[in-house]
Design a protein around this motif. Structure first.
Motif, PDB file in Angstrom:
ATOM      1  N   SER A  19     -25.561  39.389 -58.496  1.00 19.51           N
ATOM      2  CA  SER A  19     -26.026  39.489 -59.614  1.00 19.51           C
ATOM      3  C   SER A  19     -27.474  39.335 -59.902  1.00 19.51           C
ATOM      4  O   SER A  19     -28.121  39.706 -60.882  1.00 19.51           O
ATOM      5  N   THR A  20     -28.230  38.931 -58.657  1.00 17.52           N
ATOM      6  CA  THR A  20     -29.759  38.929 -58.629  1.00 17.52           C
ATOM      7  C   THR A  20     -30.216  40.126 -58.920  1.00 17.52           C
ATOM      8  O   THR A  20     -31.121  40.501 -59.696  1.00 17.52           O
TER       9      THR A  20
ATOM     10  N   THR B 159     -25.495  27.935 -62.800  1.00 14.73           N
ATOM     11  CA  THR B 159     -25.373  27.863 -61.421  1.00 14.73           C
ATOM     12  C   THR B 159     -24.996  26.344 -60.844  1.00 14.73           C
ATOM     13  O   THR B 159     -24.058  26.339 -60.108  1.00 14.73           O
TER      14      THR B 159
ATOM     15  N   ASP C 128     -26.271  36.641 -68.421  1.00 17.18           N
ATOM     16  CA  ASP C 128     -26.155  36.413 -66.894  1.00 17.18           C
ATOM     17  C   ASP C 128     -24.896  35.951 -66.986  1.00 17.18           C
ATOM     18  O   ASP C 128     -24.496  34.654 -66.641  1.00 17.18           O
TER      19      ASP C 128
ATOM     20  N   HIS D 274     -18.384  38.958 -55.907  1.00 19.55           N
ATOM     21  CA  HIS D 274     -18.036  38.210 -54.879  1.00 19.55           C
ATOM     22  C   HIS D 274     -17.893  36.673 -55.627  1.00 19.55           C
ATOM     23  O   HIS D 274     -17.332  35.707 -54.792  1.00 19.55           O
TER      24      HIS D 274
HETATM   25  C1  LIG Z   1     -26.349  28.131 -55.493  1.00 16.84           C
HETATM   26  O1  LIG Z   1     -25.609  28.772 -55.795  1.00 16.84           O
HETATM   27  C2  LIG Z   1     -25.891  30.238 -56.015  1.00 16.84           C
HETATM   28  O2  LIG Z   1     -27.116  30.342 -55.909  1.00 16.84           O
HETATM   29  C3  LIG Z   1     -24.911  31.025 -56.510  1.00 16.84           C
HETATM   30  C4  LIG Z   1     -24.775  32.231 -55.469  1.00 16.84           C
HETATM   31  C5  LIG Z   1     -24.002  31.540 -54.065  1.00 16.84           C
HETATM   32  S1  LIG Z   1     -22.398  31.549 -54.430  1.00 16.84           S
HETATM   33  C6  LIG Z   1     -21.674  33.086 -54.699  1.00 16.84           C
HETATM   34  N1  LIG Z   1     -25.333  31.598 -57.852  1.00 16.84           N
HETATM   35  C7  LIG Z   1     -25.995  32.672 -57.972  1.00 16.84           C
HETATM   36  C8  LIG Z   1     -26.159  33.221 -59.280  1.00 16.84           C
HETATM   37  C9  LIG Z   1     -26.923  34.335 -59.568  1.00 16.84           C
HETATM   38  C10 LIG Z   1     -27.083  35.141 -58.605  1.00 16.84           C
HETATM   39  O3  LIG Z   1     -25.984  36.019 -58.128  1.00 16.84           O
HETATM   40  P1  LIG Z   1     -26.290  36.394 -56.712  1.00 16.84           P
HETATM   41  O4  LIG Z   1     -27.134  37.502 -56.645  1.00 16.84           O
HETATM   42  O5  LIG Z   1     -24.533  37.369 -56.780  1.00 16.84           O
HETATM   43  O6  LIG Z   1     -25.940  35.450 -55.585  1.00 16.84           O
HETATM   44  C11 LIG Z   1     -27.055  34.789 -60.985  1.00 16.84           C
HETATM   45  N2  LIG Z   1     -26.851  34.110 -61.844  1.00 16.84           N
HETATM   46  C12 LIG Z   1     -25.934  32.919 -61.956  1.00 16.84           C
HETATM   47  C13 LIG Z   1     -25.874  32.009 -62.958  1.00 16.84           C
HETATM   48  C14 LIG Z   1     -25.858  32.255 -60.370  1.00 16.84           C
HETATM   49  O7  LIG Z   1     -25.207  30.993 -60.379  1.00 16.84           O
END
Ligand SMILES: COC(=O)[C@H](CCSC)/N=C/c1c(COP(=O)(O)O)cnc(C)c1O
Length: 564
Positions: free
Chosen positions: A137-138, A283, A331, A391
């Motif tokens: 999602s980044t 997050t 998001d 994922h």
């Molecule tokens: C500390 O935990 C994280 O950074 C996790 C990704 C790791 S678990 C898959 N979250 C990524 C995340 C992101 C970025 O998603 P990714 O790029 O898929 O890791 C965007 N928005 C929200 C609300 C998110 O929580």
């Protein structure tokens, strides 16, 4: 073998058993030699790696990852014999025919309908366009901010090709887009609980946050913080009468809508177009920004400041555009994958699901209506883009996801690389063609009923974990005279947060942790917090094994981990 939870772990060689829990292959085992490695060397390294990652997979509780790989190996390993590349636009076959775009299109249509939009039809500006992400999602959030920035800065829309400049894509700007013209200086708002990828995205895009633009253009005029501009919109305060806890750090993790409204109003009055990004499954706290309330309360401000329908003039005989002066992005990295199924469960009594709080709206179906004192009522679809990770909730062996917007917001790409035989409408060049197949296979195997079961199960497991942690807390208070475990869960969140255990258990269960100064300038208020995510793959047995670890006398001792 202790608490391994799966029987699909290959029985590793004696060499692997030399360490338990399994540890990664050593640098010597992995060293890549000019002569290559022998089959035995490769097998030893890969066996040891497999044992390690599978053990850690079965003990992964701290991140929003669904570890259930859903039979992909059986169904999809044949696709690893082919490089599948979806380069270019998902809806244009392009020159590279070894692609899975037909699958990508089916997945995009599924999410368009799941999110109450219309499947893609190029001529229908209200239909949904999107693409499958090669990162997570980044990438999707960065693309959303790029799309919003260029849309609000008056760049040309897709389909408005410059006939007078055949072949050369003009990144045309409005004729009045002078450097000091705020009408083309979009400003972005997101809360302090937003994922760190947004701070990265605004750097990459040179897109100013309201804090930066405030400090730059409107020094000491911040309307919510005695003139001092914060970088992010404050998150909501907790509902407590305790003055020591009247801080957002003790709060649910969702955005403070009152403060957002005041900040947006300030910049809208100055003439800036507005970008708001809302978290949907944040997050650390798993919170949901109230998209409905934000939309309903911002629409009157957009209307009052001429941000509903703006004319964009390009001169040189080019057609005038009409477009909005605001962009709301959701998001939904985590929540956009399962909240639709919570909503379905809450609607139909047969599922026996009574949510702790109303299931929030967030998608393309959300419309707001405003009746101004003068002039005609206005009603609009408010959400311009949504992102979901593949994922996280769905579970995929690689980072992936979906970005979705509407055809009416699509921008002309920066160039026309004829040699890919398609418009370059996405963020990437080469695009992962395997991920859409994984997401398709996941959806094909998980009809709505099963998705609803998984979504309500995660809610139940979250409540179960809270109960188990409360029991640990009571035991440790009685046995060791210890303090609170700071157990907390935001309503409808599928994560529970609590005092960080010792480093050994943080490593064992891959817990995600944060150190928070709960009160500003008060170091005595620093708390070390961990969280567990309750994903479809999280079992009650795992929760019981994890909480059982917390009864040990040294469970919260900050000792260094014995092994990775
Ligand atoms: C500390 O935990 C994280 O950074 C996790 C990704 C790791 S678990 C898959 N979250 C990524 C995340 C992101 C970025 O998603 P990714 O790029 O898929 O890791 C965007 N928005 C929200 C609300 C998110 O929580």
């Amino acid at each position: 073998r202790g608490d391994v939870f799966t029987d699909d772990i290959a029985i590793p060689s004696q060499e692997v058993w030399s360490t338990y829990p399994p540890t990664p292959p050593t640098p010597d085992q992995l060293k890549l030699k000019r002569t290559g490695l022998t089959p035995a060397e490769r097998a030893a390294a890969l066996d040891r790696l497999a044992a390690y990652v599978e053990y850690k997979r079965d003990h992964l509780l701290g991140y929003q990852i669904n570890s259930d790989m859903n039979g992909y190996a059986e169904d999809l390993s044949r696709f690893l014999r082919t490089h599948i590349n979806n380069i270019g636009d998902p809806f244009q076959d392009g020159g590279l025919k070894v692609n899975s775009k037909v699958v990508e299109q089916a997945v995009l249509d599924y999410f368009a309908e799941l999110w109450h939009g219309k499947p893609y039809v190029q001529a229908d500006k209200e239909s949904c366009w999107g693409y499958s992400l090669s990162m997570g999602s980044t990438e999707g959030n960065m693309y959303a901010l790029w799309n919003a920035r260029d849309y609000l800065s008056g760049r040309r829309l897709l389909g408005e090709e410059e006939s007078d400049q055949a072949g050369a894509l003009t990144y045309a700007s409005p004729q009045d887009a002078t450097a000091d013209n705020r009408a083309y200086q979009p400003v972005v708002f997101y809360s302090e609980d937003t994922h760190y990828s947004f701070n990265k995205a605004v750097r990459v895009l040179s897109l100013p946050t309201f804090g930066e633009l405030g400090r730059d253009l409107y020094k000491n005029e911040c309307p919510i913080n005695n003139g001092v501009w914060p970088d992010e919109v404050p998150s909501a305060l907790p509902e407590t009468s305790n003055p020591d806890e009247r801080y957002s750090t003790f709060g649910p993790g969702s955005i403070d809508v009152d403060k957002l409204v005041v900040l947006v109003d300030f910049f809208a009055r100055k003439g800036h177009p507005i970008i708001v990004s809302l978290n949907f499954g944040s997050t650390f706290k798993g919170a949901y920004d109230p998209v409905r309330e934000v939309s309903d309360r911002l629409l009157p401000i957009f209307h009052a400041n001429g941000l509903i329908d703006r004319e964009i003039h390009y001169g040189h005989g080019r057609r005038t555009d009409h477009r909005r002066g605001f962009w709301i992005h959701v998001d939904g990295a985590l929540g956009a994958g399962y909240v639709p199924f919570l909503a379905k469960a809450a609607k139909e009594a047969k599922y026996g699901y009574n949510p702790d709080a109303p299931v929030p709206e967030f998608d393309f179906g959300l419309r707001s209506r405003h009746v101004p004192e003068h002039g005609e009522p206005v009603e609009l679809d408010m959400v311009a883009s949504i992102v979901v990770s593949g994922h996280k909730w769905m579970g995929a062996p690689v980072p992936c996801g979906i970005f979705a917007t509407k055809v009416k917001y699509q921008m002309q790409p920066p160039s026309k690389p004829d040699y890919i035989g398609s418009l370059d409408t996405t963020f990437a060049g080469s695009r992962n063609g395997f991920s859409p197949i994984v997401i398709w296979d996941h959806i094909a195997k998980n009809p709505d009923d099963r998705q609803i079961t998984q979504a309500t199960h995660a809610q139940r497991m979250s409540a179960y974990l809270v109960d188990r942690l409360v029991q640990v807390e009571q035991y440790r208070k009685a046995k060791f005279n210890e303090d609170s475990l700071f157990i907390d869960r935001t309503p409808l969140a599928i994560t529970v947060r609590f005092r960080r255990p010792g480093a050994r258990l943080v490593a064992k269960w891959s817990l995600s942790t944060v150190s928070l100064r709960m009160r500003p300038n008060d170091d005595s208020s620093i708390r070390h917090i961990a969280h567990v995510f309750l994903m479809p793959s999280t079992t009650q047995e795992q929760i019981d094994a994890f909480t059982a670890d917390l009864y040990a006398y040294d469970a919260f001792d900050p000792i260094e981990p014995q092994s990775a």
